[in-house]
Enzyme design. Sequence first.
Site, PDB file in Angstrom:
ATOM      1  N   PHE A 111     -27.764  57.698 -21.133  1.00 55.97           N
ATOM      2  CA  PHE A 111     -28.034  59.124 -20.971  1.00 55.97           C
ATOM      3  C   PHE A 111     -27.196  59.992 -21.906  1.00 55.97           C
ATOM      4  O   PHE A 111     -27.575  61.113 -22.230  1.00 55.97           O
ATOM      5  CB  PHE A 111     -27.772  59.488 -19.506  1.00 55.97           C
ATOM      6  CG  PHE A 111     -27.905  60.950 -19.173  1.00 55.97           C
ATOM      7  CD1 PHE A 111     -29.081  61.629 -19.402  1.00 55.97           C
ATOM      8  CD2 PHE A 111     -26.846  61.637 -18.597  1.00 55.97           C
ATOM      9  CE1 PHE A 111     -29.215  62.973 -19.070  1.00 55.97           C
ATOM     10  CE2 PHE A 111     -26.965  62.975 -18.255  1.00 55.97           C
ATOM     11  CZ  PHE A 111     -28.153  63.644 -18.494  1.00 55.97           C
ATOM     12  N   TYR A 112     -26.048  59.494 -22.341  1.00 54.51           N
ATOM     13  CA  TYR A 112     -25.132  60.310 -23.133  1.00 54.51           C
ATOM     14  C   TYR A 112     -25.737  60.649 -24.495  1.00 54.51           C
ATOM     15  O   TYR A 112     -26.155  59.772 -25.242  1.00 54.51           O
ATOM     16  CB  TYR A 112     -23.798  59.599 -23.332  1.00 54.51           C
ATOM     17  CG  TYR A 112     -23.008  59.371 -22.059  1.00 54.51           C
ATOM     18  CD1 TYR A 112     -23.307  60.059 -20.886  1.00 54.51           C
ATOM     19  CD2 TYR A 112     -21.955  58.464 -22.029  1.00 54.51           C
ATOM     20  CE1 TYR A 112     -22.588  59.850 -19.724  1.00 54.51           C
ATOM     21  CE2 TYR A 112     -21.225  58.247 -20.867  1.00 54.51           C
ATOM     22  CZ  TYR A 112     -21.548  58.935 -19.720  1.00 54.51           C
ATOM     23  OH  TYR A 112     -20.840  58.717 -18.568  1.00 54.51           O
ATOM     24  N   THR A 113     -25.746  61.923 -24.811  1.00 54.48           N
ATOM     25  CA  THR A 113     -26.297  62.470 -26.055  1.00 54.48           C
ATOM     26  C   THR A 113     -27.636  61.829 -26.407  1.00 54.48           C
ATOM     27  O   THR A 113     -27.914  61.479 -27.553  1.00 54.48           O
ATOM     28  CB  THR A 113     -25.304  62.334 -27.239  1.00 54.48           C
ATOM     29  OG1 THR A 113     -24.927  60.955 -27.387  1.00 54.48           O
ATOM     30  CG2 THR A 113     -24.071  63.180 -27.015  1.00 54.48           C
TER      31      THR A 113
END
Length: 354
Positions: free
Chosen positions: A62-64
């Site tokens: 999900f990160y960036t």
Amino acid sequence: MSLDQYYLLGRSGLRVSRLALGTMNFGTGGFHAAYGKTEDEVRPIFRKYLDEGGNFLDTADFYTAGESETILGRLIAEANVRDRVVLTTKFTNSVDPGDPNAGGNGRKHMIRALEASLRRLGTDYVDLFLLHTWDRLTPVEEVVRTLDDLVRAGKIRYAGLSDVPAWYAARAQSIAEAHSLTPMINLQLPYSLVQREIETEHVPMGQSLGLGVTAWSPLAGGFLTGKYRDGGAGRLSDAQTWTERDWQLLKPLEEVASKLGVTMAQVAINWVATQPGIASAIVGASSAGQLGKSMAALDFEIPAGLRAVLDEASAVPPASVYRMFTAQYQNWIVSPDLKIGDKPEGYAPAVRNW
């Protein structure tokens, strides 16, 4: 400073640094774009962490919008340290809002998410794979069985959980133990001087069932650095989430830091990393210099007297039925005239090879 001390993560043989490197800001896409960094900007941060002996890397699909994994994978390959590092990633968040099976914790999405993470990371396995957030729907039995299958397939080495209720983690571990499936060794949760609620159930559960807790946001989103107190960037929006108790906590924190000759942030990180049941604290950074200061948080000890000041100022009084589990209440109902405990002090001294 060097992160030259490694401890076992939960009830496992996996050795990790006491500070993990969070990579939520690796990349400039998606939800985290506002404070994201380019690959060239984060390379010095990554190298600094490795140079100081760190080995515990944390990311998520999900990160960036996946850039964190892609950048981290390239940096690992560039430094030729895949076998050295303990690579952690997480799944749960939707990758296609129009597809009901493209998010959550079901078997279909878990496998799909892991395969995508492996491609972005440029590796054929991850060391630690975590359920990112409880979805309230997927049967815990399905989650545990799928994690076990992924271990048996060689695509993950260890399994764990993040941001779940204590009862859910306990049930997952109990199912794994009862059926000789892959156990959970890690529980990732928010924990700081202003957010100690996990001490009520999560921490003792982890200690009892073998899940080492890794603490995210040990600085409470930067609040414990004191930067918002003097009108620092973001104060207007952030102040809405902080209580008067939280603001008052900054004063004793600053006093302890002054007496020790370190920063407020370093004291806050040290306090978290050395709390009972905490295996590692996750620290992020916007520069190599900032990361260096965070890693120096383990260069000192907080004396018992000063630690008591912080404990008292940040204490969360037990509520409801939990009042009955305090030492005072238990002494009253069990035996007010006798001293009854678990084991004598020193019964199980720490095992170290240095």
